[in-house]
Design a protein around this motif. Structure first.
Motif, PDB file in Angstrom:
ATOM      1  N   ALA A  22       0.859  -1.115  -0.207  1.00  0.00           N
ATOM      2  CA  ALA A  22       0.108  -0.215  -0.231  1.00  0.00           C
ATOM      3  C   ALA A  22       1.209   1.123   0.282  1.00  0.00           C
ATOM      4  CB  ALA A  22      -1.018   0.379   1.349  1.00  0.00           C
ATOM      5  N   ASP A  23       2.269   1.439   0.613  1.00  0.00           N
ATOM      6  CA  ASP A  23       3.172   2.096   0.964  1.00  0.00           C
ATOM      7  C   ASP A  23       3.735   2.149  -0.421  1.00  0.00           C
ATOM      8  OD1 ASP A  23       4.536   0.215   1.515  1.00  0.00           O
ATOM      9  OD2 ASP A  23       4.802   1.268   2.992  1.00  0.00           O
ATOM     10  N   GLY A  24       3.844   1.995  -1.867  1.00  0.00           N
ATOM     11  CA  GLY A  24       4.410   1.484  -2.250  1.00  0.00           C
ATOM     12  C   GLY A  24       6.132   0.166  -2.293  1.00  0.00           C
ATOM     13  N   ALA A  25       5.809   0.154  -1.175  1.00  0.00           N
ATOM     14  CA  ALA A  25       7.232  -0.550  -0.769  1.00  0.00           C
ATOM     15  C   ALA A  25       7.395  -1.779  -1.698  1.00  0.00           C
ATOM     16  CB  ALA A  25       7.490  -1.148   0.408  1.00  0.00           C
TER      17      ALA A  25
END
Length: 333
Positions: A22-25
């Motif tokens: 969700a945070d791009g990680a």
């Protein structure tokens, strides 16, 4: 809804996807390698637009699998990604994927000392994106059982052909978009060269530039050993500036040989430099150090003791230093 956890079967490859959170990680997830995971529009498939690294993991005496040359491979992957302007996962994400894969394989198998896995890290540009949209790369690690190279194969050696790559040695400088120093997915020419060699009675290939310089094998780096009149051994490899991939195995062997008092040299080399050498080898991460016994049908010496010494340098898995895409700067002295 989270995907159903997947447990690998004994003896089967382990696939770890690096999926965007969700945070791009990028987060690792073990997945079934027998089912599709790429879209048909993925540019790694449709255009060969992507890169990869193939490394080796070996189990120690306690049966613990560890990937060799991890830093060197991730450094070269980052260099290739920069050349392709491809937003690849971070080194930390790849390390997490490899660790998850090694754990999954160990949980499914009775791992013994000396067991080997081929570890292939792949990232593509992902599906075709709309103009102005950010690419969504596909990334994964695939860990597959790899057989050991038998001592007899190292003793016997390879028959190689010298094949013209069709580019002169100034092409990489003149045309950087050719990506000659990046490990891209575009390996069709390399595989065609190997098929040509095998159809003509050889085992492997050493590419040459159109203006006559030695380059590399389709999946390997070339090493040459010469002994000077004063008895000093000199370990040579072709000049990277001529358009070859910087070899991680070559870097490890050079670091160990240099520490042992060998002189080190980086080309430029031509086919005549193969004549009168103590030996010639092709080196790669999974197959290791393999001697060349014939070039274009002409027999050359095979020094089994030197082969084992070079292989021992590689097996020691010493620190090769930071990845250098070009040729290392000469040291003063």
């Amino acid at each position: 809804m989270s995907p159903t956890p997947f447990s690998p079967s004994p003896g089967e490859p382990v696939l770890v996807l690096l999926e965007a959170g969700a945070d791009g990680a990028r987060l690792p997830r073990v997945a079934d390698p027998a089912v599709p995971h790429l879209r048909v529009s993925d540019q790694g498939v449709t255009r060969g637009d992507g890169l990869f690294e193939t490394a080796l993991a070996v189990a120690d005496e306690a049966g613990v699998l560890r990937m060799r040359k991890l830093g060197a491979h991730l450094g070269r992957l980052a260099s290739s990604a920069a050349a392709l302007q491809l937003p690849a996962p971070s080194a930390a994400a790849w390390e997490a994927a490899v660790e998850r894969g090694l754990q999954a394989f160990t949980a499914a198998n009775d791992v013994a000392a000396g067991d080997r896995l081929s570890v292939r890290l792949t990232v593509t540009r992902g599906p075709e994106a709309a103009p102005g949209a950010l690419p969504q790369p596909s990334a994964w690690a695939l860990l597959s059982p790899a057989p050991a190279v038998e001592d007899e194969e190292r003793r016997t050696g390879l028959r190689v052909l010298l094949l013209d790559r069709g580019l002169d040695s100034r092409a990489p400088e003149r045309s950087p978009w050719l990506l000659t120093g990046a490990k891209t997915l575009s390996y069709a020419v390399n595989m065609a060269a190997l098929r040509y060699a095998r159809a003509h009675g050889a085992d492997d290939v050493v590419f040459t530039s159109a203006d006559g310089y030695l380059l590399e094998g389709p999946t390997s780096t070339v090493l040459i050993v010469r002994t000077g009149v004063d008895g000093t051994r000199r370990l040579l490899t072709p000049l990277r500036q001529k358009g070859i991939l910087a070899g991680t195995s070559q870097a490890v062997i050079f670091a160990a040989a240099g520490a042992a008092g060998w002189e080190l040299g980086y080309g430029p080399l031509v086919p005549a430099d193969l004549e009168g050498a103590d030996g010639v080898w092709l080196v790669s991460s999974v197959r290791g150090v393999l001697p060349v016994r014939a070039v274009d049908g002409v027999e050359i010496p095979v020094d089994h003791a030197l082969t084992l010494e070079l292989q021992a340098h590689l097996d020691a898995d010493g620190d090769p230093g930071a990845h250098v895409a070009g040729d290392p700067a000469p040291t003063a002295g």
